[in-house]
Design a protein around this motif. Structure first.
Motif, PDB file in Angstrom:
ATOM      1  N   ARG A  11       0.751  -1.201   0.025  1.00 53.30           N
ATOM      2  CA  ARG A  11      -0.062  -0.107   0.068  1.00 53.30           C
ATOM      3  C   ARG A  11       0.935   1.309   0.012  1.00 53.30           C
ATOM      4  O   ARG A  11       1.920   1.217   0.633  1.00 53.30           O
ATOM      5  CB  ARG A  11      -0.732   0.060   1.189  1.00 53.30           C
ATOM      6  N   GLN A  19       1.171   5.669   0.089  1.00 53.90           N
ATOM      7  CA  GLN A  19       0.336   6.994   0.605  1.00 53.90           C
ATOM      8  C   GLN A  19       1.262   7.936   0.796  1.00 53.90           C
ATOM      9  O   GLN A  19       2.556   7.692   0.755  1.00 53.90           O
ATOM     10  CB  GLN A  19      -0.413   6.455   2.032  1.00 53.90           C
ATOM     11  N   PHE A  20       0.862   9.269   0.314  1.00 52.62           N
ATOM     12  CA  PHE A  20       1.656  10.247   0.709  1.00 52.62           C
ATOM     13  C   PHE A  20       1.308  11.186   1.769  1.00 52.62           C
ATOM     14  O   PHE A  20       0.264  10.945   2.357  1.00 52.62           O
ATOM     15  CB  PHE A  20       1.875  11.205  -0.708  1.00 52.62           C
ATOM     16  N   GLU A  55      -5.634  13.493   2.725  1.00 54.35           N
ATOM     17  CA  GLU A  55      -4.738  12.319   2.163  1.00 54.35           C
ATOM     18  C   GLU A  55      -5.946  11.107   2.038  1.00 54.35           C
ATOM     19  O   GLU A  55      -6.933  11.350   2.658  1.00 54.35           O
ATOM     20  CB  GLU A  55      -3.771  11.955   3.430  1.00 54.35           C
ATOM     21  N   PRO A  56      -5.619  10.041   1.295  1.00 60.48           N
ATOM     22  CA  PRO A  56      -6.651   9.016   1.003  1.00 60.48           C
ATOM     23  C   PRO A  56      -6.894   8.313   2.338  1.00 60.48           C
ATOM     24  O   PRO A  56      -5.885   7.991   3.262  1.00 60.48           O
ATOM     25  CB  PRO A  56      -6.000   8.199   0.137  1.00 60.48           C
ATOM     26  N   PRO A  65      -4.973   3.611   1.568  1.00 62.17           N
ATOM     27  CA  PRO A  65      -4.022   3.585   0.800  1.00 62.17           C
ATOM     28  C   PRO A  65      -4.195   2.669  -0.299  1.00 62.17           C
ATOM     29  O   PRO A  65      -4.550   1.475  -0.056  1.00 62.17           O
ATOM     30  CB  PRO A  65      -2.622   3.491   1.411  1.00 62.17           C
ATOM     31  N   TYR A  78      -0.219  -0.770  -4.906  1.00 65.38           N
ATOM     32  CA  TYR A  78       0.771  -0.542  -6.007  1.00 65.38           C
ATOM     33  C   TYR A  78       1.809  -1.899  -6.139  1.00 65.38           C
ATOM     34  O   TYR A  78       2.107  -2.269  -5.219  1.00 65.38           O
ATOM     35  CB  TYR A  78       1.812   0.787  -5.650  1.00 65.38           C
ATOM     36  N   VAL A  82       3.576   5.674  -9.187  1.00 59.48           N
ATOM     37  CA  VAL A  82       3.113   5.766  -7.625  1.00 59.48           C
ATOM     38  C   VAL A  82       2.620   7.194  -7.642  1.00 59.48           C
ATOM     39  O   VAL A  82       1.468   7.316  -7.061  1.00 59.48           O
ATOM     40  CB  VAL A  82       4.277   5.587  -6.607  1.00 59.48           C
ATOM     41  N   HIS A  83       3.277   8.275  -8.144  1.00 63.08           N
ATOM     42  CA  HIS A  83       2.883   9.470  -8.208  1.00 63.08           C
ATOM     43  C   HIS A  83       1.437   9.804  -8.849  1.00 63.08           C
ATOM     44  O   HIS A  83       0.518  10.111  -8.372  1.00 63.08           O
ATOM     45  CB  HIS A  83       3.841  10.493  -8.639  1.00 63.08           C
ATOM     46  N   LEU A 128      -1.471   8.046  -6.896  1.00 61.56           N
ATOM     47  CA  LEU A 128      -1.886   8.945  -5.910  1.00 61.56           C
ATOM     48  C   LEU A 128      -2.372  10.110  -6.211  1.00 61.56           C
ATOM     49  O   LEU A 128      -3.027  10.785  -5.387  1.00 61.56           O
ATOM     50  CB  LEU A 128      -0.591   8.946  -4.880  1.00 61.56           C
ATOM     51  N   ALA A 137      -0.642  12.670  -6.336  1.00 63.72           N
ATOM     52  CA  ALA A 137      -0.223  13.666  -5.390  1.00 63.72           C
ATOM     53  C   ALA A 137      -0.058  15.023  -5.823  1.00 63.72           C
ATOM     54  O   ALA A 137       0.321  15.224  -7.081  1.00 63.72           O
ATOM     55  CB  ALA A 137       1.278  13.110  -5.132  1.00 63.72           C
TER      56      ALA A 137
END
Length: 60
Positions: free
Chosen positions: A7, A9-10, A24-25, A28, A31, A46-47, A50, A52
């Motif tokens: 998982r 997450q940023f 934020e989610p 998460p 990926y 990943v970016h 998300l 982000a």
């Protein structure tokens, strides 16, 4: 081809007292990283996943 699923997450820490701009989610997303591709080459994926709000890279 070996993979590693986790998982991701940023954390938007540009302003720790403002959490309304880019929440934020809550859960998460998963990926799948490939072990045969360098991690740095997978960060753009990943970016995108998300969505982000900040650019990928080191702060100036």
């Amino acid at each position: 081809m070996a993979t590693f699923v986790c998982r991701v997450q940023f954390l938007d820490d540009t302003d720790p007292f403002n959490s309304t701009n880019f929440p934020e989610p809550t859960r998460p997303p998963l990926y799948t990283f490939r072990e045969d591709i360098p991690f740095i080459n997978q960060l753009a994926g990943v970016h995108r996943l998300l969505k982000a709000p900040h650019k990928v890279g080191l702060p100036a």
